[in-house]
Scaffold this motif. Structure first.
Motif, PDB file in Angstrom:
ATOM      1  N   ALA A   1      34.319  45.300  50.313  1.00 16.02           N
ATOM      2  CA  ALA A   1      35.730  44.916  50.217  1.00 16.02           C
ATOM      3  C   ALA A   1      36.030  43.808  51.225  1.00 16.02           C
ATOM      4  O   ALA A   1      36.698  42.820  50.899  1.00 16.02           O
ATOM      5  CB  ALA A   1      36.624  46.130  50.466  1.00 16.02           C
ATOM      6  N   ALA A   2      35.507  43.967  52.439  1.00 14.49           N
ATOM      7  CA  ALA A   2      35.725  42.972  53.479  1.00 14.49           C
ATOM      8  C   ALA A   2      35.159  41.620  53.059  1.00 14.49           C
ATOM      9  O   ALA A   2      35.692  40.568  53.417  1.00 14.49           O
ATOM     10  CB  ALA A   2      35.096  43.435  54.794  1.00 14.49           C
ATOM     11  N   SER A   3      34.061  41.654  52.280  1.00  9.56           N
ATOM     12  CA  SER A   3      33.454  40.405  51.817  1.00  9.56           C
ATOM     13  C   SER A   3      34.041  39.934  50.499  1.00  9.56           C
ATOM     14  O   SER A   3      33.590  38.938  49.930  1.00  9.56           O
ATOM     15  CB  SER A   3      31.938  40.596  51.645  1.00  9.56           C
ATOM     16  N   GLY A   4      35.026  40.677  49.993  1.00  4.05           N
ATOM     17  CA  GLY A   4      35.710  40.265  48.766  1.00  4.05           C
ATOM     18  C   GLY A   4      34.919  40.491  47.495  1.00  4.05           C
ATOM     19  O   GLY A   4      35.189  39.865  46.471  1.00  4.05           O
ATOM     20  N   VAL A   5      33.932  41.407  47.521  1.00  2.00           N
ATOM     21  CA  VAL A   5      33.124  41.629  46.324  1.00  2.00           C
ATOM     22  C   VAL A   5      33.125  43.099  45.905  1.00  2.00           C
ATOM     23  O   VAL A   5      32.182  43.582  45.279  1.00  2.00           O
ATOM     24  CB  VAL A   5      31.661  41.149  46.543  1.00  2.00           C
ATOM     25  N   PHE A   6      34.198  43.820  46.222  1.00  2.00           N
ATOM     26  CA  PHE A   6      34.215  45.259  45.957  1.00  2.00           C
ATOM     27  C   PHE A   6      33.959  45.618  44.493  1.00  2.00           C
ATOM     28  O   PHE A   6      33.083  46.445  44.202  1.00  2.00           O
ATOM     29  CB  PHE A   6      35.536  45.866  46.459  1.00  2.00           C
ATOM     30  N   PRO A   7      34.702  45.009  43.531  1.00  2.00           N
ATOM     31  CA  PRO A   7      34.495  45.430  42.134  1.00  2.00           C
ATOM     32  C   PRO A   7      33.056  45.222  41.664  1.00  2.00           C
ATOM     33  O   PRO A   7      32.487  46.092  40.990  1.00  2.00           O
ATOM     34  CB  PRO A   7      35.458  44.530  41.354  1.00  2.00           C
ATOM     35  N   GLN A   8      32.465  44.079  42.021  1.00  2.00           N
ATOM     36  CA  GLN A   8      31.077  43.824  41.625  1.00  2.00           C
ATOM     37  C   GLN A   8      30.139  44.834  42.280  1.00  2.00           C
ATOM     38  O   GLN A   8      29.179  45.320  41.675  1.00  2.00           O
ATOM     39  CB  GLN A   8      30.649  42.408  42.043  1.00  2.00           C
TER      40      GLN A   8
ATOM     41  N   PRO B   1      42.716  48.252  46.946  1.00  2.00           N
ATOM     42  CA  PRO B   1      43.559  47.853  45.822  1.00  2.00           C
ATOM     43  C   PRO B   1      42.963  46.661  45.082  1.00  2.00           C
ATOM     44  O   PRO B   1      42.428  45.752  45.694  1.00  2.00           O
ATOM     45  CB  PRO B   1      44.876  47.474  46.498  1.00  2.00           C
ATOM     46  N   VAL B   2      43.079  46.722  43.750  1.00  2.00           N
ATOM     47  CA  VAL B   2      42.610  45.616  42.924  1.00  2.00           C
ATOM     48  C   VAL B   2      43.707  45.319  41.910  1.00  2.00           C
ATOM     49  O   VAL B   2      44.214  46.233  41.264  1.00  2.00           O
ATOM     50  CB  VAL B   2      41.297  45.980  42.193  1.00  2.00           C
TER      51      VAL B   2
END
Lengths: 227, 182
Positions: free
Chosen positions: A131-138, A60-61
């Motif tokens: 996603a776990a590293s918080g950079v999914f969209p990039q 989710p974003v």
């Protein structure tokens, strides 16, 4: 021992009952073996490890309270998905930023046969690490920008790691996560869920559960209607 | 190994079902047509099964994509079909229980034809999944229901031919039934 065999009834009356039963049983047995293997594979995966910042349904974003939910089913090997991202990525970002919509990305793997290395599955599992590293969209944008051609070898694990670092995933955990395919089962689960939801191709875009055309106008209209 | 020895005049004692006593051109050609039909149909079964058996998840998705069977049945048919197809193909190629195998092939092909036609009529956007696509179309591709139906229809005709004329050359059936107490 000799002469104890029953005389074989001549074949002019068609195949013997034993032959019919034998063939049917053997074919059914083969099917049963396939079913057994499938079930044991399902049981072996156990509880699916879900990446932090993601859910069992996807990534989710955006603001959870947004009225419109955009579900995007994508496959990182899919050229049309890349085109969709180039065409509508900015619109989606804008709808999310304005708080009108949140997005749930479903990185599924239905195009594994278009690479020699099951790139769809590996890239999806790697996106779980992102996603776990918080950079999914990039990471999604970088995966599309570096999309390997169909029927090739896909990107290597090292390339997937390097793109993650480019996206901002620092720390050694990301590399291990990608190399070990930590979220492989999550990918398989997303793919199965999509199939159960009637998604048989990518990209499939839904707004609040309804499939919308893959155009900016259709997306904006559906999101506006949900407000 | 060639069970049917060359130069053997007329159908041997082991050649089942069609009892033509007079040596006609038809009687000479039919067994070879039967062999050809067996090899083509059996070969396609093996190819289809092998393409799917390495990814049973995809096979389940392919069956599910038709949206015709209940989920519990989907999870039996999906993984069960590939090994059954390979076995059926092997039996046909070897010529073991040809008529039974042909009847099973007929039933399966008829089911596939119905499934594909129904997907077409309902306007679904899927691949037939016959050769391991998991039901997903190639990226950007349109469905090719017509071609899929033509192929499966042709195979259905071959299967029906084998139901009527199962006895052919190079079939183990001929060897198995030759154990007559004479």
């Amino acid at each position: 021992m000799a002469n104890k065999r029953k005389p074989v009834v001549a074949a002019r009356s068609g195949p013997s009952t034993a032959m019919i039963i034998g063939i049917v049983v053997v074919v059914l047995f083969a099917a049963a073996v396939g079913f057994g293997v499938y079930r044991s594979q399902q049981a072996a995966t156990g509880p699916v490890a879900v990446p932090p910042n993601a859910t069992a349904e996807g990534v989710p974003v955006g603001r959870a309270s947004a009225k419109a939910t955009i579900d995007i089913y994508l496959d990182f090997q899919c050229p049309v998905c890349r085109e969709y991202e180039q065409q509508s990525g900015a619109t989606i970002d804008q709808l999310v930023a304005s708080g009108q919509a949140k997005v749930v990305y479903h990185p599924i793997a239905i195009l594994d046969r278009y690479s020699s290395t099951q790139y769809s599955s590996r890239a999806s599992a790697a996106s779980g690490c992102a996603a776990a590293s918080g950079v999914f969209p990039q990471y999604v944008k970088l995966l599309y920008a570096n999309q390997p051609p169909e029927n090739g070898d896909g990107l290597s694990a090292a390339q997937l790691v390097s793109l993650g670092q480019q996206a901002g995933a620092t720390g050694s955990g990301f590399a291990t996560c990608v190399t070990d395919q930590t979220y492989k089962a999550w990918t398989a689960s997303l793919t199965d869920q999509a199939s159960k939801a009637g998604v048989n191709g990518t990209p499939t875009v839904k707004v609040n559960g309804q499939v919308v055309d893959n155009t900016d106008a259709a997306l904006r209209a559906a999101v506006a209607a949900a407000q | 190994m060639t069970p049917g020895t060359p130069g053997n005049h007329g159908p041997g004692p082991g050649d089942s079902s069609t009892m033509t006593t007079v040596e006609s051109p038809r009687a000479r050609v039919l067994p070879w047509l039967s062999t050809l039909a067996r090899l083509v149909l059996g070969g396609v079964w093996i190819a289809a099964g092998v393409a799917k058996i390495t990814d049973l998840d995809a096979s389940v998705r392919a069956v599910r994509a038709y949206a015709l069977l209940p989920e519990a049945v989907v999870q039996i048919v999906g993984p069960g079909l590939p090994p059954a197809e390979i076995l059926l193909g092997a039996l046909l190629v070897l010529g073991v229980g040809v008529r039974v195998g042909a009847v099973i092939s007929t039933v399966l092909m008829a089911a596939f034809v119905v499934g594909i036609a129904s997907a077409w009529i309902r306007g679904l956007s899927i691949d037939c999944g016959c050769f391991g696509s998991g039901g997903a179309l190639a990226p950007g591709a349109e469905p090719t229901y017509g071609r899929e139906l033509a192929r499966d229809g042709g195979l259905l005709v071959l299967a029906l031919f084998l139901v009527r004329w199962p006895a052919g050359r190079w079939a183990l059936d001929a060897v198995l039934t030759r154990k007559d107490p004479t």
